[in-house]
Design an enzyme around this catalytic site. Structure first.
Site, PDB file in Angstrom:
ATOM      1  CG  LEU A 153      29.330  64.611  -7.652  1.00 10.72           C
ATOM      2  CD1 LEU A 153      29.894  65.376  -8.539  1.00 10.72           C
ATOM      3  CD2 LEU A 153      28.322  63.801  -8.183  1.00 10.72           C
ATOM      4  CG  HIS A 154      33.744  68.985  -3.762  1.00 12.02           C
ATOM      5  ND1 HIS A 154      33.181  70.493  -4.198  1.00 12.02           N
ATOM      6  CD2 HIS A 154      34.524  68.771  -5.110  1.00 12.02           C
ATOM      7  CE1 HIS A 154      34.306  70.913  -4.810  1.00 12.02           C
ATOM      8  NE2 HIS A 154      34.774  69.501  -5.469  1.00 12.02           N
ATOM      9  CB  ALA A 155      29.103  71.589  -2.389  1.00 17.17           C
TER      10      ALA A 155
END
Length: 88
Positions: free
Chosen positions: A14-16
């Site tokens: 769950l990156h930026a």
């Protein structure tokens, strides 16, 4: 109150970008919404809170919504997680 669990399937976790999409999707709702990961829980309307969890691929997350529009909020969460190929 509604609670749902998801498994992160994105190789990047769950990156930026997907975290930002989730925060933007839930922010207009009146209901309180929390994101839980590894015994920590944060306000899902806070990008800093969501990013602080460092959720990796394969991580199990829990989303809890509580409020007058919780059903619509959870439907939006489902939509974003599927459309962004983040989780199942």
């Amino acid at each position: 109150m509604i609670e749902k669990s998801y498994k992160i399937t994105s190789p990047e976790g769950l990156h930026a970008r997907p975290a930002s999409a989730l925060v933007a999707a839930v922010s207009p709702f009146a209901a309180d919404v929390k994101l839980g990961y590894k015994e920590k829980q944060v306000n899902m309307k806070s990008i800093m809170g969501v990013m602080s969890l460092g959720i990796a691929m394969g991580g199990e997350i829990q989303i809890v919504a509580d409020g007058s529009d919780e059903d619509a909020l959870m439907a939006k969460v489902d939509e974003v997680l599927v459309s962004q190929n983040i989780a199942q």
